[in-house]
Design a protein around this motif. Structure first.
Motif, mmCIF file in Angstrom:
data_model
loop_
_atom_site.group_PDB
_atom_site.id
_atom_site.type_symbol
_atom_site.label_atom_id
_atom_site.label_comp_id
_atom_site.label_asym_id
_atom_site.label_seq_id
_atom_site.Cartn_x
_atom_site.Cartn_y
_atom_site.Cartn_z
ATOM 1 N N ALA A 177 32.804 38.508 46.105
ATOM 2 C CA ALA A 177 33.410 38.213 44.789
ATOM 3 C C ALA A 177 32.272 38.645 43.529
ATOM 4 C CB ALA A 177 33.830 36.671 44.494
ATOM 5 N N GLU A 178 31.042 38.509 44.101
ATOM 6 C CA GLU A 178 30.100 39.133 42.935
ATOM 7 C C GLU A 178 30.188 40.431 42.562
ATOM 8 O OE1 GLU A 178 27.529 38.646 40.164
ATOM 9 O OE2 GLU A 178 28.366 37.017 41.324
ATOM 10 N N ARG A 179 30.648 41.258 43.563
ATOM 11 C CA ARG A 179 30.574 42.737 43.363
ATOM 12 C C ARG A 179 31.821 42.909 42.322
ATOM 13 N NH1 ARG A 179 29.388 46.417 47.340
ATOM 14 N NH2 ARG A 179 29.678 47.828 45.584
ATOM 15 N N TYR A 180 32.743 42.309 42.461
ATOM 16 C CA TYR A 180 33.800 42.528 41.656
ATOM 17 C C TYR A 180 33.658 42.001 40.190
ATOM 18 C CZ TYR A 180 37.016 43.434 45.511
ATOM 19 O OH TYR A 180 37.477 44.091 46.804
ATOM 20 N N ARG A 181 32.904 40.993 39.999
ATOM 21 C CA ARG A 181 32.486 40.215 38.811
ATOM 22 C C ARG A 181 31.617 41.233 38.043
ATOM 23 N NH1 ARG A 181 31.443 35.308 41.766
ATOM 24 N NH2 ARG A 181 33.268 33.978 41.780
ATOM 25 N N GLN A 182 31.136 42.261 38.429
ATOM 26 C CA GLN A 182 29.999 43.089 37.721
ATOM 27 C C GLN A 182 30.943 44.265 37.345
ATOM 28 O OE1 GLN A 182 27.023 44.370 40.562
ATOM 29 N NE2 GLN A 182 26.257 42.276 41.048
ATOM 30 N N VAL A 183 32.262 44.299 37.570
ATOM 31 C CA VAL A 183 32.750 45.552 37.175
ATOM 32 C C VAL A 183 33.590 45.223 35.734
ATOM 33 C CG1 VAL A 183 34.905 46.966 37.560
ATOM 34 C CG2 VAL A 183 33.380 46.398 39.633
#
Length: 244
Positions: A177-183
């Motif tokens: 989820a953290e990867r998506y939050r950075q986009v």
């Protein structure tokens, strides 16, 4: 008498040359205009990064590739496993967007090759396609299987996209989820309400994208754009209009 024979010979020679030109002319007319360009019933195929690219245009219009004025961002269509770039052509999506002033292009994804065997290779492939087509910050439309290409590109080079339209893509659970939050790429999450597997599964991961909206296509399955093309086109155009 010799003069008459000379004139007759010239007439016969002229007739022979005219006949030869008549035979050769149709063959010349059917030669491709340039390497890698394939006209096709009002559409055009074009090679980019060793793959076919199609763009919609009405008969008699100049190629959308060379339009100087666009209504908004370019749009690049990928495809699902059972489909090709021709799907978007047959559905009328490319022509519709072209008539709305968008430069819309659909490409055929490569099969299983060493070049795209890794996520890094698939990112490099899409990056090369964008460069070959001269697309700057397009909207990337990614249904089903093409998520294997689109998702790693989004997470690594999302700043190169003006928008992202995932349609029940595969591979969403491969990233935290953290990867998506950075986009920060504006995203329209699309799926059919009868797609009870990949649609909701993809939503669970993609909802972590900070700038997302969700559009559920009624009475549509996994390939919701085929089941309800009008609803799909309406949702897509609404999203594109917001990005102008």
């Amino acid at each position: 008498m010799p003069l008459a024979r000379s004139r007759l010979g010239l007439l016969l020679l002229g007739a022979l040359l005219t006949f030869l030109l008549y035979l050769l002319l149709p063959a010349a007319q059917h030669e491709p205009r340039s390497a890698g360009t394939r006209p096709d019933k009002g559409q055009r195929g074009r090679r980019a990064a060793n793959t076919t690219a199609r763009t919609g245009m009405a008969a008699g219009e100049p190629p959308v590739f060379y339009r100087e004025v666009s209504a908004g961002p370019d749009v690049l269509f990928l495809h699902g496993q059972a489909f090709t770039s021709r799907t978007w052509e047959a559905l009328g999506t490319l022509v519709l967007l072209a008539r709305e002033g968008y430069r819309a292009v659909a490409i055929d994804l490569p099969g299983r090759t060493m070049m795209v065997a890794t996520a890094q290779g698939r990112v490099a492939f899409l990056d090369h396609v964008l460069q070959e087509l001269g697309m700057r910050r397009p909207v990337l439309v990614s249904p089903s299987m093409s998520g294997r290409f689109a998702l790693p590109f989004l997470l690594v080079q999302g700043d190169q996209l003006a928008g992202f339209v995932p349609i029940a893509p595969v591979g969403t659970k491969d990233y935290a989820a953290e990867r998506y939050r950075q986009v920060q790429t504006p995203t329209l999450i699309l799926y059919g309400d009868r797609d009870t597997s990949l649609g909701p599964q993809a939503l669970q991961s993609l909802r972590h994208l900070p700038r997302h909206h969700v559009a559920v296509v009624p009475d549509a399955g996994h390939a919701c754009y085929l089941d309800k093309p009008e609803d799909f086109h309406q949702a897509l155009l609404g999203f594109l209009n917001q990005l102008k």
